[in-house]
Scaffold this active site. Structure first.
Site, PDB file in Angstrom:
ATOM      1  N   CYS A  22       0.847  -1.191   0.000  1.00 20.03           N
ATOM      2  CA  CYS A  22       0.000   0.000   0.000  1.00 20.03           C
ATOM      3  C   CYS A  22       0.886   1.246   0.000  1.00 20.03           C
ATOM      4  CB  CYS A  22      -0.934  -0.019   1.208  1.00 20.03           C
ATOM      5  SG  CYS A  22      -2.142   1.310   1.199  1.00 20.03           S
ATOM      6  N   GLY A  23       1.322   1.624  -1.190  1.00 27.43           N
ATOM      7  CA  GLY A  23       2.246   2.729  -1.350  1.00 27.43           C
ATOM      8  C   GLY A  23       1.759   4.033  -0.766  1.00 27.43           C
TER       9      GLY A  23
END
Length: 181
Positions: free
Chosen positions: A63-64
């Site tokens: 989950c950048g």
């Protein structure tokens, strides 16, 4: 509108996450209260460690968006920037969470009291209060990743901070095996 103004005045910006959540104002208020309590209120873990645990949990889901937000928070609260290179550079006590974190992210039903006992009985042992706080942080960020990814919130590009660029997805080495999206 009042909630957006309040967030802007306290943080200096309104994130994409807040803009998405504000469509459900009661939930957004509860969410802000919970995240502020977990990350910023008094507790057994130092503030930089809380952000770092959030980075570890968010990295499990690739989950950048959250990884970037938490990297900035980590540095802003006094975390050592070198730790952002990966677990080998971080405190060994934090690195000891990697297996529990992976299990909580992928197969939480398999977590047993032995997993916790290993962390509270080793040389660099976690206290019960510390491990409880760490587990709640991991669970909260694992769940938040589902929301963020489900809403299509991607990494923000080129966060400038202290004269350099945040490393983006550089913390994906926290993920054991191939990330499942």
């Amino acid at each position: 509108r009042e909630q957006l103004e309040a967030v802007f005045l306290s943080e200096g910006r309104v994130s994409h996450l807040v803009r998405t959540m504000v469509t459900q104002p009661e939930y957004q208020v509860s969410f802000d209260r919970a995240i502020n309590h977990l990350l910023r209120d008094s507790g057994p873990l130092p503030r930089p460690w809380r952000s770092y645990i959030g980075i570890m949990a968010s990295s499990q889901h690739a989950c950048g968006y959250l990884v970037q937000r938490l990297q900035i928070e980590f540095v802003d609260v006094g975390g050592e920037e070198g730790w952002l290179e990966g677990l080998a550079a971080a405190a060994p006590k934090l690195a000891s969470l990697v297996d529990l974190n992976a299990l909580m992210a992928r197969q939480p039903w398999r977590v047993t009291e032995q997993h916790i006992a290993q962390l509270t009985a080793c040389d660099d042992a976690w206290t019960h209060a510390e491990i409880a706080h760490a587990i709640v942080l991991m669970a909260a960020f694992h769940a938040l990743c589902s929301f963020v990814l489900g809403c299509g919130l991607g990494p923000l590009f080129l966060f400038a901070r202290r004269g350099h660029l945040a490393p983006g997805l550089g913390l994906l080495p926290f993920v054991r095996g191939r990330p499942v999206l």
